[in-house]
Write an enzyme that holds these catalytic residues in place. Structure first.
Site, short mmCIF file in Angstrom:
data_model
loop_
_atom_site.label_atom_id
_atom_site.label_comp_id
_atom_site.label_asym_id
_atom_site.label_seq_id
_atom_site.Cartn_x
_atom_site.Cartn_y
_atom_site.Cartn_z
CB SER A 198 55.63 59.70 70.29
OG SER A 198 55.28 58.68 71.15
CG HIS B 266 58.44 58.32 75.18
ND1 HIS B 266 57.69 59.38 75.61
CD2 HIS B 266 57.76 57.78 74.16
CE1 HIS B 266 56.60 59.46 74.88
NE2 HIS B 266 56.61 58.50 73.98
CG HIS C 206 53.06 55.89 77.35
ND1 HIS C 206 54.38 56.17 77.12
CD2 HIS C 206 52.35 56.74 76.57
CE1 HIS C 206 54.47 57.15 76.24
NE2 HIS C 206 53.26 57.52 75.88
CE1 TYR D 202 53.66 52.24 75.33
CE2 TYR D 202 51.81 53.74 75.04
CZ TYR D 202 53.15 53.45 74.89
OH TYR D 202 53.99 54.36 74.33
CD GLU D 203 56.37 53.13 78.90
OE1 GLU D 203 57.61 53.01 78.95
OE2 GLU D 203 55.78 54.21 79.09
CB ALA E 289 52.19 61.28 68.58
CG MET F 192 48.04 54.49 72.69
SD MET F 192 49.25 53.27 72.16
CE MET F 192 48.60 52.82 70.54
CB SER F 193 49.82 59.54 76.54
OG SER F 193 49.68 60.56 75.57
CG ASN G 187 48.66 57.82 62.84
OD1 ASN G 187 49.27 58.27 63.83
ND2 ASN G 187 47.60 57.05 62.97
CG HIS H 243 56.52 54.05 67.71
ND1 HIS H 243 55.72 54.96 68.37
CD2 HIS H 243 57.78 54.25 68.17
CE1 HIS H 243 56.47 55.68 69.20
NE2 HIS H 243 57.72 55.27 69.10
N1 HPA Z 1 46.24 55.60 67.73
C1 HPA Z 1 46.64 55.66 69.01
N2 HPA Z 1 47.72 56.33 69.39
C2 HPA Z 1 48.42 56.97 68.45
C3 HPA Z 1 48.06 56.95 67.10
C4 HPA Z 1 46.91 56.21 66.72
O1 HPA Z 1 46.51 56.15 65.53
N3 HPA Z 1 48.98 57.70 66.42
C5 HPA Z 1 49.87 58.16 67.35
N4 HPA Z 1 49.53 57.72 68.57
#
Ligand code: HPA
Length: 272
Positions: free
Chosen positions: A30, A61, A83, A85-86, A113, A211-212, A235, A247
């Site tokens: 990302s 993406h 991903h 989650y998609e 990320a 998440m990847s 973050n 996001h």
């Molecule tokens: N959690 C999960 N996936 C992420 C995060 C997070 O805090 N930040 C960026 N991708």
């Protein structure tokens, strides 16, 4: 179409567009996809050019293979990724890695990320993956084994190739690039984790959550590829700071870290 047919169709589409023989695979997370634009002798093959290939649906993406050269090496980069989650299965998320393996690529660089779980981390930090925890509840190798790629029960003891990490550390230090090294945990998403989940993840030894990456790393090791992974800590994970996660914040923080991230990526390309 089954995995073999999709992989063959993607390899044919890529080979039809460019004579370059890729040596390195690169998957960009990302907000990190711009690196593709810096490749020389660039050819972009959208996933949509491969019949039956899944398409990414998430902001930041864009689904494409980008073949080109960087620092004297021939690279097949993925602009955007698939991903779970998609709605993709882990097998689908790993398809681009299968394509890379089928094209003869021996080293894969994975980027993402991630949220910082380790309380010493700060947004903007870069974390080399030393290992991962597969908390997604699924494995890309489930189902009949694809014997031409690798064995039924592949070893994952050195999933993020130790010798490459050892080479990278002093180069990053010389370049003045601060580098963390830690354990990535994959959470299925697409909701961010709860604060309780993040406390649990910290207890079981995770340093960053995302998440990847995990399905791709497992498929790459299955094929005997060397793997390097780097997380951009965009973050602090849920419950550490008072503000909600978004996001937009992730994409903005990844953009801010772009300079250091690009320099680290170049060092990884040099040693990969
Ligand atoms: N959690 C999960 N996936 C992420 C995060 C997070 O805090 N930040 C960026 N991708």
């Amino acid at each position: 179409m089954n995995t073999r047919q999709l992989v063959n169709a993607a390899c044919a589409a890529i080979r039809a567009q460019s004579p370059l023989q890729p040596e390195l695979g690169l998957i960009l997370g990302s907000g990190l996809g711009d690196f593709c634009d810096s490749l020389e002798e660039r050819t972009e093959i959208p996933f949509s050019a491969v019949p039956g290939f899944p398409l990414p649906t998430v902001d930041g993406h864009r689904g494409a293979f980008v073949l080109g050269r960087s620092r004297g090496r021939t690279v097949l980069a993925l602009r955007g990724r698939l991903h779970c989650y998609e709605g993709n299965t882990p097998q689908q998320a790993a398809l681009p890695v299968r394509v890379m393996a089928a094209l003869g690529i021996k080293t894969l660089i994975l980027t993402n990320a991630a949220g910082g779980i380790n309380l010493d981390y700060r947004p903007g930090d870069l974390m080399l993956l030393a290992d991962h925890i597969n908390f997604a509840g699924a494995n890309p190798l489930t189902g009949p084994n694809l014997e031409e790629f690798g064995p039924r029960f592949p070893d994952m003891g050195d999933i993020y190739t130790r010798s490459l990490r050892e080479k990278l550390r002093p180069l990053a230090a010389q370049a003045g690039l601060p580098l963390r090294e830690g354990v990535y945990i994959m959470y299925g998403g697409p909701s961010y984790e709860t604060p309780a989940e993040i406390r649990f993840f910290r207890t079981i030894g995770a340093d960053a959550a995302g998440m990847s990456t995990v399905p791709e790393a497992i498929a790459a090791r299955h094929s005997g590829m060397q793997v390097m992974g780097v997380s951009c800590i965009t973050n602090m994970a849920a419950g550490i700071l008072p503000q909600p996660l978004s996001h937009d914040e992730v994409v903005a923080a990844a953009a801010q870290a772009k300079g250091n991230f690009t320099r680290l990526l170049e060092l990884m390309i040099d040693i990969g």
